[in-house]
Design a protein around this motif. Structure first.
Motif, mmCIF file in Angstrom:
data_model
loop_
_atom_site.group_PDB
_atom_site.id
_atom_site.type_symbol
_atom_site.label_atom_id
_atom_site.label_comp_id
_atom_site.label_asym_id
_atom_site.label_seq_id
_atom_site.Cartn_x
_atom_site.Cartn_y
_atom_site.Cartn_z
ATOM 1 N N SER A 130 0.778 -1.244 0.000
ATOM 2 C CA SER A 130 0.000 0.000 0.000
ATOM 3 C C SER A 130 0.809 1.294 0.000
ATOM 4 C CB SER A 130 -0.924 0.016 1.223
ATOM 5 O OG SER A 130 -0.186 -0.130 2.418
ATOM 6 N N CYS A 280 -6.124 -0.418 -5.817
ATOM 7 C CA CYS A 280 -6.724 -1.639 -5.285
ATOM 8 C C CYS A 280 -8.082 -1.869 -5.925
ATOM 9 C CB CYS A 280 -6.867 -1.558 -3.767
ATOM 10 S SG CYS A 280 -7.898 -0.159 -3.210
ATOM 11 N N TYR A 307 -7.159 -2.653 0.300
ATOM 12 C CA TYR A 307 -5.918 -3.423 0.386
ATOM 13 C C TYR A 307 -6.036 -4.724 1.184
ATOM 14 C CZ TYR A 307 -3.622 0.674 -1.645
ATOM 15 O OH TYR A 307 -3.263 1.702 -2.470
ATOM 16 N N GLU A 310 -5.196 -7.410 -1.509
ATOM 17 C CA GLU A 310 -3.800 -7.276 -1.927
ATOM 18 C C GLU A 310 -2.849 -7.755 -0.833
ATOM 19 O OE1 GLU A 310 -6.214 -4.769 -4.573
ATOM 20 O OE2 GLU A 310 -6.166 -5.034 -2.396
#
Length: 385
Positions: A130, A280, A307, A310
């Motif tokens: 991030s 994202c 996120y 991810e």
């Protein structure tokens, strides 16, 4: 299925050192290796950290329960509150635990700038899902830092492309929150807006500002067609309220630091209509992440956030890299394995250039409508690129 493809496996030295490579007893699961998360687990932007922490924990739980590995993975929290002043202590707590083989994070760009040199010295791989400040990967200055997300060069360009494609947009005000993340995103956005032929004005309003009335009046009186706020949701909430009170009606955009439901909770109906960019995707809206989203919600009682997916992918990538090392895991060897790996995650394919920079640049757009943060899709598709 998770797939890890080592691009340069033949060049790896599996006995590389730089950290202790043995954990404790795995309780029947072989050696225990730890994965830390450095991010805001308390403080004003805790919701963003919790999104990521949950994704990381879910990946670890699934790995330990799968029976696919001859080692056990343990989660370690390294709370930096999302601020630079707490970053050194958070990083050092992970470094000092010799069983920690990798860190997911740091989550925010400011703490990443502080912590990455410490991780490099300890040869501990830090893979951020991030932190988007473009300077973090300049010339590979942090030896073990890998960015697993498009940086703000991509996000700033996406903002410019989106605004340039809208009818009647000629002037833009960019407001940053005087953080490394906010200033970095604002600088990129300003450059890209100017290149797109838009008139740009800038102002900086510190994130700890008590009353945003003056800043809101400045934006409104400037008569600009669009506003970009480069900062986090904790400050955008009260700013959005003051903008509504001042009567600002132009297009309003913020970035991934504000792309959280807490922005709506803080701003109320003043959040309505705001556009939010993010590197994202929405895990609940894509076929590839649908099963993950269902499992996440069953586990944590809420939908995955910014996120989450991810960070889940990054954690699985780390676990697969550990498995590829055949039980001979050390910090340095794991970094080398990750740096040369192409990994097919649920959200995207993860790969890194020679500086540790992510090779994918897709940016997605969200918008608050009827009090809900809705997913609009990829910016390229929205602008017809």
């Amino acid at each position: 299925m998770r797939l890890a493809i080592p691009v340069a496996a033949g060049a790896l030295v599996l006995t590389a050192c730089g950290g202790d490579d043995d954990g404790g007893d795995g309780g029947g699961g072989g050696t225990t290796y730890k994965i830390a998360f450095q991010g805001p687990l308390s403080g004003t932007n805790v919701a963003l950290g919790e999104n990521m922490e949950n994704g990381i924990q879910l990946a670890i739980n699934e790995a330990n329960g799968s029976g696919d590995y001859d080692f056990t993975v343990e989660y370690v929290a390294a709370d930096d509150q999302g601020v630079e002043t707490q970053a050194t202590a958070a990083a050092q707590s992970a470094i000092d635990d010799q069983d920690v083989m990798a860190v997911v994070g740091p989550a925010f760009s400011g703490p990443a700038n502080v912590s990455a040199p410490l991780y490099a010295q300890a040869m501990l791989p830090a893979v951020s899902s991030s932190a988007t400040d473009p300077t973090l990967t300049e010339d590979g200055k942090f030896a073990t830092f890998l960015r697993a997300v498009p940086n703000d060069n991509a996000q700033g360009l996406a903002m410019a492309d989106f605004l340039a494609a809208q009818d009647g947009i000629e002037s833009v005000m960019i407001v940053d929150d005087v953080t490394p993340y906010g200033e970095g995103l604002a600088e990129v956005a300003e450059s890209e807006m100017t290149a797109a032929g838009l008139s740009v004005e800038r102002q900086s309003v510190p994130a700890d500002t008590v009353d945003y009335s003056g800043a809101a009046r400045t934006v409104t009186e400037a008569g600009v067609d669009a506003l970009i706020y480069a900062g986090y949701y904790e400050a955008l909430g009260p700013f959005a309220i003051r903008l509504q009170e001042a009567g600002y009606e132009g297009i309003r955009i913020s970035g991934d630091g504000s792309n959280d439901d807490e922005f709506i909770n803080l701003a109320g109906d003043a959040a309505e209509g705001w556009h939010l960019t993010c590197p994202c995707t929405d895990a609940t809206e894509n076929e590839g992440t649908a099963a993950f989203a269902e499992t996440y919600e069953a586990e944590f009682g809420l939908a995955p956030g910014t996120y989450s997916a991810e960070s889940y992918d990054v954690t699985n990538m780390i676990i697969e890299a550990m498995a590829e090392l055949g039980g001979d895991v050390s910090r340095e060897a794991l970094y080398q394995q990750l740096a040369g790996t192409e990994y097919e995650g649920l959200t995207k394919t993860f790969a890194f250039d020679e500086n540790g920079e992510f090779t994918n640049t897709a940016i997605f757009m969200y918008q608050v409508e009827d009090g809900v943060r809705g997913y609009l899709g990829g910016v390229d598709e929205l602008v017809g690129g």
